[in-house]
Design a protein around this motif. Structure first.
Motif, PDB file in Angstrom:
ATOM      1  N   VAL A 178       0.991  -1.352  -0.151  1.00 47.27           N
ATOM      2  CA  VAL A 178       0.279  -0.194   0.018  1.00 47.27           C
ATOM      3  C   VAL A 178       0.832   1.375  -0.046  1.00 47.27           C
ATOM      4  O   VAL A 178       0.347   2.036  -0.761  1.00 47.27           O
ATOM      5  CB  VAL A 178      -0.531  -0.252   1.308  1.00 47.27           C
ATOM      6  CG1 VAL A 178      -1.611   1.237   1.577  1.00 47.27           C
ATOM      7  CG2 VAL A 178      -1.994  -1.289   1.212  1.00 47.27           C
ATOM      8  N   ALA A 179       1.609   1.250   0.831  1.00 45.93           N
ATOM      9  CA  ALA A 179       2.979   2.633   0.579  1.00 45.93           C
ATOM     10  C   ALA A 179       3.317   2.218  -0.736  1.00 45.93           C
ATOM     11  O   ALA A 179       3.705   3.916  -1.577  1.00 45.93           O
ATOM     12  CB  ALA A 179       3.871   1.865   1.601  1.00 45.93           C
ATOM     13  N   ARG A 180       4.309   0.940  -0.879  1.00 43.51           N
ATOM     14  CA  ARG A 180       4.708   1.150  -2.663  1.00 43.51           C
ATOM     15  C   ARG A 180       3.791   1.940  -3.605  1.00 43.51           C
ATOM     16  O   ARG A 180       3.953   2.867  -4.729  1.00 43.51           O
ATOM     17  CB  ARG A 180       5.512   0.104  -2.375  1.00 43.51           C
ATOM     18  CG  ARG A 180       5.819   0.105  -4.072  1.00 43.51           C
ATOM     19  CD  ARG A 180       6.855   0.488  -4.691  1.00 43.51           C
ATOM     20  NE  ARG A 180       7.682   0.366  -5.967  1.00 43.51           N
ATOM     21  CZ  ARG A 180       6.867   1.170  -7.240  1.00 43.51           C
ATOM     22  NH1 ARG A 180       6.165   2.055  -6.130  1.00 43.51           N
ATOM     23  NH2 ARG A 180       7.782   0.997  -8.264  1.00 43.51           N
ATOM     24  N   PHE A 181       2.600   1.595  -3.835  1.00 45.43           N
ATOM     25  CA  PHE A 181       1.902   1.150  -5.044  1.00 45.43           C
ATOM     26  C   PHE A 181       0.504   2.666  -4.774  1.00 45.43           C
ATOM     27  O   PHE A 181      -0.819   2.769  -4.668  1.00 45.43           O
ATOM     28  CB  PHE A 181       1.262   0.228  -4.688  1.00 45.43           C
ATOM     29  CG  PHE A 181       1.660  -0.271  -5.802  1.00 45.43           C
ATOM     30  CD1 PHE A 181       2.950   0.199  -7.347  1.00 45.43           C
ATOM     31  CD2 PHE A 181       3.275  -1.418  -5.682  1.00 45.43           C
ATOM     32  CE1 PHE A 181       3.908  -0.197  -8.063  1.00 45.43           C
ATOM     33  CE2 PHE A 181       3.895  -2.408  -6.736  1.00 45.43           C
ATOM     34  CZ  PHE A 181       4.229  -1.506  -7.723  1.00 45.43           C
ATOM     35  N   GLY A 182       0.338   2.792  -2.992  1.00 49.03           N
ATOM     36  CA  GLY A 182      -0.468   3.943  -2.837  1.00 49.03           C
ATOM     37  C   GLY A 182      -1.346   4.897  -3.725  1.00 49.03           C
ATOM     38  O   GLY A 182      -2.124   5.422  -4.488  1.00 49.03           O
ATOM     39  N   GLN A 183      -0.157   5.219  -5.030  1.00 45.18           N
ATOM     40  CA  GLN A 183      -0.543   6.413  -5.526  1.00 45.18           C
ATOM     41  C   GLN A 183      -1.344   5.996  -6.791  1.00 45.18           C
ATOM     42  O   GLN A 183      -1.723   6.424  -7.615  1.00 45.18           O
ATOM     43  CB  GLN A 183       0.999   7.544  -6.347  1.00 45.18           C
ATOM     44  CG  GLN A 183       0.784   8.559  -7.616  1.00 45.18           C
ATOM     45  CD  GLN A 183       1.328   7.167  -8.472  1.00 45.18           C
ATOM     46  OE1 GLN A 183       1.646   6.505  -8.590  1.00 45.18           O
ATOM     47  NE2 GLN A 183       0.258   7.663  -9.550  1.00 45.18           N
ATOM     48  N   ALA A 184      -0.407   4.379  -7.031  1.00 35.04           N
ATOM     49  CA  ALA A 184      -1.166   4.063  -8.684  1.00 35.04           C
ATOM     50  C   ALA A 184      -2.063   3.438  -8.186  1.00 35.04           C
ATOM     51  O   ALA A 184      -3.549   3.486  -8.617  1.00 35.04           O
ATOM     52  CB  ALA A 184      -0.679   2.887  -8.548  1.00 35.04           C
ATOM     53  N   TYR A 185      -2.749   3.476  -6.773  1.00 35.35           N
ATOM     54  CA  TYR A 185      -3.959   2.749  -6.306  1.00 35.35           C
ATOM     55  C   TYR A 185      -5.130   3.702  -6.444  1.00 35.35           C
ATOM     56  O   TYR A 185      -6.632   3.663  -7.316  1.00 35.35           O
ATOM     57  CB  TYR A 185      -4.158   2.046  -5.061  1.00 35.35           C
ATOM     58  CG  TYR A 185      -3.773   0.614  -4.755  1.00 35.35           C
ATOM     59  CD1 TYR A 185      -4.268  -0.178  -5.305  1.00 35.35           C
ATOM     60  CD2 TYR A 185      -2.770   0.436  -4.319  1.00 35.35           C
ATOM     61  CE1 TYR A 185      -3.427  -1.849  -5.047  1.00 35.35           C
ATOM     62  CE2 TYR A 185      -2.315  -0.954  -3.393  1.00 35.35           C
ATOM     63  CZ  TYR A 185      -2.324  -1.429  -4.263  1.00 35.35           C
ATOM     64  OH  TYR A 185      -1.823  -2.745  -3.782  1.00 35.35           O
ATOM     65  N   ASP A 186      -4.706   5.117  -5.852  1.00 35.65           N
ATOM     66  CA  ASP A 186      -5.188   6.173  -5.804  1.00 35.65           C
ATOM     67  C   ASP A 186      -5.687   6.980  -7.681  1.00 35.65           C
ATOM     68  O   ASP A 186      -7.011   7.347  -7.914  1.00 35.65           O
ATOM     69  CB  ASP A 186      -5.411   7.502  -5.020  1.00 35.65           C
ATOM     70  CG  ASP A 186      -5.354   7.747  -3.399  1.00 35.65           C
ATOM     71  OD1 ASP A 186      -5.522   6.484  -3.539  1.00 35.65           O
ATOM     72  OD2 ASP A 186      -4.835   8.235  -2.679  1.00 35.65           O
ATOM     73  N   ASP A 187      -4.750   6.670  -7.928  1.00 33.98           N
ATOM     74  CA  ASP A 187      -5.012   7.631 -10.087  1.00 33.98           C
ATOM     75  C   ASP A 187      -5.789   6.385 -10.657  1.00 33.98           C
ATOM     76  O   ASP A 187      -6.692   6.635 -11.408  1.00 33.98           O
ATOM     77  CB  ASP A 187      -3.407   7.126 -10.638  1.00 33.98           C
ATOM     78  CG  ASP A 187      -2.527   8.912  -9.708  1.00 33.98           C
ATOM     79  OD1 ASP A 187      -3.424   9.645  -9.229  1.00 33.98           O
ATOM     80  OD2 ASP A 187      -1.669   8.855 -10.138  1.00 33.98           O
ATOM     81  N   GLN A 188      -5.379   4.796 -10.523  1.00 32.61           N
ATOM     82  CA  GLN A 188      -6.119   3.538 -10.403  1.00 32.61           C
ATOM     83  C   GLN A 188      -7.881   3.737 -10.738  1.00 32.61           C
ATOM     84  O   GLN A 188      -8.863   3.569 -11.472  1.00 32.61           O
ATOM     85  CB  GLN A 188      -6.277   2.169 -10.747  1.00 32.61           C
ATOM     86  CG  GLN A 188      -7.238   1.055 -10.257  1.00 32.61           C
ATOM     87  CD  GLN A 188      -6.526  -0.006 -10.538  1.00 32.61           C
ATOM     88  OE1 GLN A 188      -6.261  -0.622 -10.945  1.00 32.61           O
ATOM     89  NE2 GLN A 188      -7.222  -0.191  -9.148  1.00 32.61           N
ATOM     90  N   MET A 189      -7.832   4.051  -9.222  1.00 25.56           N
ATOM     91  CA  MET A 189      -9.279   4.670  -8.750  1.00 25.56           C
ATOM     92  C   MET A 189     -10.165   6.231  -9.730  1.00 25.56           C
ATOM     93  O   MET A 189     -11.103   6.491  -9.742  1.00 25.56           O
ATOM     94  CB  MET A 189      -9.145   4.546  -7.880  1.00 25.56           C
ATOM     95  CG  MET A 189     -11.354   4.562  -7.179  1.00 25.56           C
ATOM     96  SD  MET A 189     -11.989   2.975  -7.118  1.00 25.56           S
ATOM     97  CE  MET A 189     -11.382   2.626  -6.099  1.00 25.56           C
TER      98      MET A 189
END
Ligand SMILES: NC(=O)c1ccc[n+]([C@@H]2O[C@H](COP(=O)([O-])OP(=O)(O)OC[C@H]3O[C@@H](n4cnc5c(N)ncnc54)[C@H](O)[C@@H]3O)[C@@H](O)[C@H]2O)c1
Length: 339
Positions: free
Chosen positions: A274-285
């Motif tokens: 979650v720390a590594r890919f937090g930005q990716a999860y949010d941008d995906q959403m």
């Protein structure tokens, strides 16, 4: 439809509750109106603070009048039925990986969506939204590096539950490399081999941790993957492309670098995914919500990212990977023709 699309989130465990938080606090144009979970307590714990209705039956949640689109974050075994129900209801869906647990069922989902003539399924391969992966993909596709020859990937977790055996390591962890490799190379994977190495003393009896996985792409480009899920250290995901005219590397954890008395220097490693890919999860959403809103308004496609074909391809690669682990042989993916 209101300005905001109304979302049902199915499965509000670790990933689902992260998605609820992302939708509620960091995403424009959507709000969570319904949550559904086999655990009533968990559903209320996540749904009550944001005023979402709790609906026990996922099928009822998908069909509900106050739901325009659906996020699926239930365990993989529940995805097939829930994604198909979204298709039948004509509602856009962001489905966490895996699309389904077998290649044949994933192919059937892809075919059903194709028959309906409208792309409604996005699969949660969030690395495609990570800035470093996206930049590397653009660099490769731009052609400056020349033809890609090899991709070297390392996927290391600090610790995992006891049930993470060699096959689960392929299905749950290497699945991300399956999608990343296809995304970066822009082609399909033809065959998978696995070499079981010396296991760490932390691995349960019979579990090969770490392993070396080899993908052969259709062009002949090779993908090596070190999968090591009990390092005891932190979360490390690195990818290096080696091409005809250069190489490029991502995933170096370039956080603050400190220099200390005594002549040492260092930094910190990302603790978890979650720390590594937090930005990716949010941008995906955000990109999915924007695509879903547009698709609902137009009656057309509602996807901006990996879709059902990508979910099928990853399932086929993982199925070959599991067979390669079990049989100790090179296994062809035998993917269906896309047309
Ligand atoms: N993209 C990523 O990086 C990433 C990371 C972690 C997990 N995942 C995926 O997300 C999904 C969920 O994983 P998780 O780690 O959050 O698991 P989890 O066990 O923390 O949460 C799953 C939740 O679903 C509920 N549930 C189980 N069966 C259900 C059903 N049939 N209907 C409704 N609810 C049900 C459980 O009670 C639980 O609350 C999995 O598919 C997993 O592979 C993706």
């Amino acid at each position: 439809m209101n300005d905001e699309i109304r979302i049902a989130v199915l499965g509000v465990g670790k990933m689902g509750s992260f998605h609820v938080e992302s939708l509620t606090r960091r995403t424009r144009g959507a709000r969570v109106t319904v949550v559904s979970d086999v655990s009533d307590e968990q559903a209320h714990r996540v749904g009550d603070p944001i005023g979402a209705r709790v609906v026990a039956d996922p099928a009822e949640a998908i069909a509900a009048d106050d739901v325009d689109a659906v996020v699926i974050a239930t365990p993989g075994s529940a995805h097939e039925a829930q994604v198909l129900a979204c298709l039948e209801a004509g509602k856009p869906v962001l489905c966490e990986k895996p699309l389904t647990t077998e290649a044949a069922t994933a192919a059937a989902v892809y075919r059903r969506e194709t028959e309906l003539g409208r792309r409604l399924i996005q699969v949660g391969f969030m690395r495609r939204f990570d800035r470093e992966y996206a930049a590397l993909q653009q660099m490769i596709a731009g052609g400056d590096l020349g033809a890609p020859l090899m991709l070297h990937c390392a996927h290391r977790n600090p610790a995992v539950p006891e049930f993470f055996d060699s096959e689960f390591m392929i299905r749950d962890s290497v699945v991300h490399e399956a999608d990343s490799a296809r995304f970066l190379l822009g082609e399909e994977i033809a065959a998978v081999s696995v070499v079981r190495g010396r296991p760490t003393a932390e691995a349960p009896a019979g579990v090969s941790d770490p392993m070396l996985v080899l993908f052969e792409a259709e062009s002949g480009a090779l993908v090596t993957i070190e999968i090591f899920v009990r390092t005891g250290i932190a979360y490390e995901v690195r990818t290096e492309i080696v091409a005809e005219r250069g190489s490029a590397l991502i995933g170096l954890d370039q956080n603050v670098v400190t220099k200390r008395a005594g002549g040492t220097w260092g930094g910190t490693i990302t603790p978890d995914f979650v720390a590594r890919f937090g930005q990716a999860y949010d941008d995906q959403m955000q990109r999915w919500v924007d695509a879903a809103r547009a698709g609902i308004a137009s009656g057309g496609d509602a996807v901006d990212g990996p879709g059902s074909w990508d979910g099928y391809a990853a399932a086929a690669i993982c199925e070959a990977g599991v067979a390669a682990v079990v049989k100790g042989e090179r296994i062809e993916t035998g993917m269906e023709d896309r047309s």
